[in-house]
Design an enzyme around this catalytic site. Structure first.
Site, short mmCIF file in Angstrom:
data_model
loop_
_atom_site.label_atom_id
_atom_site.label_comp_id
_atom_site.label_asym_id
_atom_site.label_seq_id
_atom_site.Cartn_x
_atom_site.Cartn_y
_atom_site.Cartn_z
N TYR A 1 -14.85 -0.64 8.52
CA TYR A 1 -13.42 -0.32 8.67
C TYR A 1 -13.00 -0.48 10.14
O TYR A 1 -11.99 -1.14 10.44
CB TYR A 1 -13.19 1.12 8.20
CG TYR A 1 -11.80 1.66 8.43
CD1 TYR A 1 -10.68 1.06 7.84
CD2 TYR A 1 -11.60 2.79 9.22
CE1 TYR A 1 -9.41 1.59 8.02
CE2 TYR A 1 -10.33 3.31 9.41
CZ TYR A 1 -9.24 2.71 8.81
OH TYR A 1 -7.99 3.22 9.00
N GLY B 1 0.83 -1.21 0.00
CA GLY B 1 0.00 0.00 0.00
C GLY B 1 0.86 1.25 0.00
O GLY B 1 0.59 2.21 0.73
N LYS C 1 -10.43 -3.09 12.02
CA LYS C 1 -9.26 -2.62 12.79
C LYS C 1 -9.25 -3.23 14.20
O LYS C 1 -8.18 -3.56 14.71
CB LYS C 1 -9.24 -1.09 12.84
CG LYS C 1 -8.85 -0.46 11.51
CD LYS C 1 -7.43 -0.85 11.11
CE LYS C 1 -7.04 -0.49 9.71
NZ LYS C 1 -5.75 -1.04 9.30
N ASP D 1 -1.42 -8.00 -5.39
CA ASP D 1 -2.58 -7.79 -4.54
C ASP D 1 -2.36 -8.53 -3.23
O ASP D 1 -2.10 -9.74 -3.24
CB ASP D 1 -3.82 -8.35 -5.28
CG ASP D 1 -5.11 -7.88 -4.63
OD1 ASP D 1 -5.10 -7.61 -3.42
OD2 ASP D 1 -6.12 -7.78 -5.37
N GLY E 1 -0.52 5.06 -1.17
CA GLY E 1 -1.54 5.78 -0.40
C GLY E 1 -0.98 6.99 0.33
O GLY E 1 0.22 7.28 0.23
N1 SER Z 1 -8.52 8.55 8.45
C1 SER Z 1 -9.28 7.37 8.69
C2 SER Z 1 -10.67 7.51 8.19
O1 SER Z 1 -11.18 8.60 8.23
C3 SER Z 1 -9.32 7.05 10.16
O2 SER Z 1 -8.29 6.16 10.42
O3 SER Z 1 -11.27 6.56 7.81
#
Ligand code: SER
Length: 320
Positions: A143, A8, A147, A53, A11
């Protein structure tokens, strides 16, 4: 000498972390990689680069063997806002990618793995004025769920296999090299670009929305400091809170107005408001300070001056 693979690396954080680690460990010792987007010239021209990937374990293993990798940094993730459009894809990349990284590192007996976490681990039940290190973790985004699970899985590999896995809960990261993609905290970057380009900004969260934030130089410092910490002194491993700043959108706009008095802002909250509201205003980072000496350098006005200078120069050159 470490041979570091950054997954990654195109990014927002990965691109600048690649350059910082190449500066510290040598260009040839830091292999940048991504799934499909081409790297910036800076990353492409300064050292090795691979396309693969992370959900393809064999491809990851091949690259690690080819370069003799002994440390993987997994920056590949689908962030909070985009993850809500496609939760299964977020789970796939964030979790299966992580398992591949941990498994390849375990099988190849690597020295270290760095797995970033996020303030997105917090949610309803977390004290929102200042999230403690140990607290309720019941996030409302996919997300955030990946995490929390990622932190637990990473700690599992530490305990079960003795693998050196580390990670920190990044707050919103503000930077001027690579734009963030798909996060809720992206407004804190976009506001600077629009202030320079148009003198105004329309914000997708309300003016009193307050979140923990950090400027990229501190983000790089936190990452490198944690990587270089003595493993035997760490009590936590994959879930360090790291704080730097806490400000509302109004504070941010007021800081910009100090340097661009004509700057204006309006508010059109969308679905990201609920995500921002579920995250804390600030975090308690005592564990990071005690265990590996974390200490940030930038406050809001210092960051604003630097952001406006760098983005202003890019604008003059016609680069943005
Ligand atoms: N910057 C990230 C988000 O806004 C938070 O870890 O998803």
């Amino acid at each position: 000498m470490k041979k570091i693979l950054i997954v990654g690396a195109v990014g927002q954080i990965g691109s600048e972390l690649t350059m910082e680690l190449r500066r510290i460990y040598g260009n040839d010792n830091v292999i940048a990689s991504t799934r499909k987007s081409p790297p910036s010239e800076m990353v492409a021209n300064s050292g090795p680069f691979e396309y693969f990937d992370v959900v393809n374990k064999q491809a990851l293993e091949d690259v690690c063997k080819k370069h003799g990798v002994d440390c993987i940094i997994n920056m590949a993730a689908i962030l909070s806002a985009v993850g809500e459009q496609n939760p299964l894809q977020a789970w796939d990349i964030n979790m299966n990618g992580l398992f591949n990284v941990l498994e390849v590192a375990r099988e190849m007996k690597m020295e270290q793995v760095l797995v970033p976490s996020s303030i997105a681990v917090f949610g309803p039940g977390t004290p929102l004025d200042c999230a403690p290190q140990e607290t309720v973790l019941k996030p409302s985004t996919m997300y955030g769920i990946t995490k929390v699970a990622g932190e637990l899985v990473a700690d599992y590999y530490v305990k079960k296999y003795g693998l050196d896995v580390r990670g920190l809960r990044y707050p919103g990261i503000i930077s001027n090299e690579t734009l963030p993609g798909g996060g809720t905290t992206d407004y804190a970057v976009a506001i600077y670009y629009d202030a320079i380009k148009y003198g105004k900004y329309t914000c997708f969260v309300k003016e009193d929305t307050r979140l923990p934030m950090m400027y990229m130089p501190d983000c790089l410092k936190a990452t490198v400091d944690l990587m270089q910490a003595d493993f035997s002194t760490l009590k936590h491993h994959s879930d360090f809170n790291v704080g730097a700043m806490s400000f509302s959108v109004k504070d941010l706009a007021d800081s910009i107005k100090k340097y661009i008095p004509t700057f204006t802002i309006e508010y059109k909250p969308d679905f990201r408001q609920a995500i921002a509201d579920s995250w804390p205003d600030a975090v308690d980072d005592k564990a990071a300070r005690e265990e590996w000496g974390w200490s940030p350098s930038f406050d809001l006005d210092m960051m604003t001056q630097d952001m406006l200078k760098v983005i202003g120069e890019k604008h003059k050159k016609g680069l943005i």
